[in-house]
Design a protein around this motif. Sequence first.
Motif, PDB file in Angstrom:
ATOM      1  N   GLN A  75       0.827  -1.211   0.000  1.00 40.56           N
ATOM      2  CA  GLN A  75       0.000   0.000   0.000  1.00 40.56           C
ATOM      3  C   GLN A  75       0.856   1.253   0.000  1.00 40.56           C
ATOM      4  OE1 GLN A  75      -2.535  -0.608   3.390  1.00 40.56           O
ATOM      5  NE2 GLN A  75      -4.117  -1.606   2.158  1.00 40.56           N
ATOM      6  N   ALA A  76       1.956   1.230   0.727  1.00 40.09           N
ATOM      7  CA  ALA A  76       2.827   2.407   0.814  1.00 40.09           C
ATOM      8  C   ALA A  76       3.534   2.681  -0.506  1.00 40.09           C
ATOM      9  CB  ALA A  76       3.850   2.218   1.933  1.00 40.09           C
ATOM     10  N   ARG A  77       3.773   1.653  -1.304  1.00 35.88           N
ATOM     11  CA  ARG A  77       4.542   1.817  -2.547  1.00 35.88           C
ATOM     12  C   ARG A  77       3.848   2.696  -3.577  1.00 35.88           C
ATOM     13  NH1 ARG A  77       6.609  -3.801  -4.610  1.00 35.88           N
ATOM     14  NH2 ARG A  77       7.439  -2.432  -6.210  1.00 35.88           N
ATOM     15  N   SER A  78       2.537   2.862  -3.470  1.00 37.92           N
ATOM     16  CA  SER A  78       1.811   3.680  -4.447  1.00 37.92           C
ATOM     17  C   SER A  78       1.781   5.157  -4.059  1.00 37.92           C
ATOM     18  CB  SER A  78       0.384   3.147  -4.597  1.00 37.92           C
ATOM     19  OG  SER A  78      -0.302   3.268  -3.365  1.00 37.92           O
TER      20      SER A  78
ATOM     21  N   ILE B 209       7.091   9.611  -2.407  1.00 33.41           N
ATOM     22  CA  ILE B 209       8.254   9.070  -1.695  1.00 33.41           C
ATOM     23  C   ILE B 209       8.254   9.343  -0.188  1.00 33.41           C
ATOM     24  CG2 ILE B 209       9.752  11.041  -2.245  1.00 33.41           C
ATOM     25  CD1 ILE B 209      10.951   7.408  -2.146  1.00 33.41           C
ATOM     26  N   ILE B 210       7.974  10.572   0.237  1.00 31.24           N
ATOM     27  CA  ILE B 210       8.009  10.886   1.675  1.00 31.24           C
ATOM     28  C   ILE B 210       6.896  10.143   2.405  1.00 31.24           C
ATOM     29  CG2 ILE B 210       7.840  12.733   3.402  1.00 31.24           C
ATOM     30  CD1 ILE B 210      10.428  12.788   1.744  1.00 31.24           C
ATOM     31  N   SER B 211       5.700  10.137   1.838  1.00 31.43           N
ATOM     32  CA  SER B 211       4.584   9.408   2.447  1.00 31.43           C
ATOM     33  C   SER B 211       4.877   7.913   2.477  1.00 31.43           C
ATOM     34  CB  SER B 211       3.297   9.660   1.678  1.00 31.43           C
ATOM     35  OG  SER B 211       2.981  11.027   1.685  1.00 31.43           O
ATOM     36  N   MET B 212       5.483   7.402   1.411  1.00 32.63           N
ATOM     37  CA  MET B 212       5.832   5.993   1.350  1.00 32.63           C
ATOM     38  C   MET B 212       6.826   5.639   2.452  1.00 32.63           C
ATOM     39  SD  MET B 212       7.736   3.802  -1.643  1.00 32.63           S
ATOM     40  CE  MET B 212       9.312   4.583  -1.346  1.00 32.63           C
ATOM     41  N   LEU B 213       7.876   6.449   2.598  1.00 35.34           N
ATOM     42  CA  LEU B 213       8.888   6.174   3.622  1.00 35.34           C
ATOM     43  C   LEU B 213       8.311   6.270   5.030  1.00 35.34           C
ATOM     44  CD1 LEU B 213      11.979   7.973   2.059  1.00 35.34           C
ATOM     45  CD2 LEU B 213      11.513   5.519   2.159  1.00 35.34           C
ATOM     46  N   ASN B 214       7.423   7.244   5.263  1.00 34.42           N
ATOM     47  CA  ASN B 214       6.778   7.360   6.578  1.00 34.42           C
ATOM     48  C   ASN B 214       5.885   6.156   6.853  1.00 34.42           C
ATOM     49  OD1 ASN B 214       7.998   9.755   7.369  1.00 34.42           O
ATOM     50  ND2 ASN B 214       6.410  11.018   6.434  1.00 34.42           N
TER      51      ASN B 214
END
Length: 101
Positions: free
Chosen positions: A42-45, A48-53
């Motif tokens: 889910q984070a991969r979509s 980048i900053i939201s994904m890493l968080n």
Amino acid sequence: MAVATILDANETRFCKAYFSCSAKCDSANNNLTEPFNVIIVQARSKPIISMLNGIRAKLDKSIKESTKWNVHFNGDYGYEIMCGRITYIMDLERMTCSCRL
């Protein structure tokens, strides 16, 4: 030394023609990365900053949960992994675990 060897190498070795067109870089599939990719799907979509968080939050949760487990070396079987009354035995020679995963 290794950098000099690469820089002195023939450039044609690095040509796209020598790489497989079927290779993908958006995901890696092997026994180590598959569970990780499932957790972060889910984070991969996200950007980048939201994904890493998102990944950091899941990692923090896993780290917190893992502190409840104790790992003890057992010369006969490999390792015993215990959490309260739950115990799993890993046999590194046979590459098995009593959790059946």
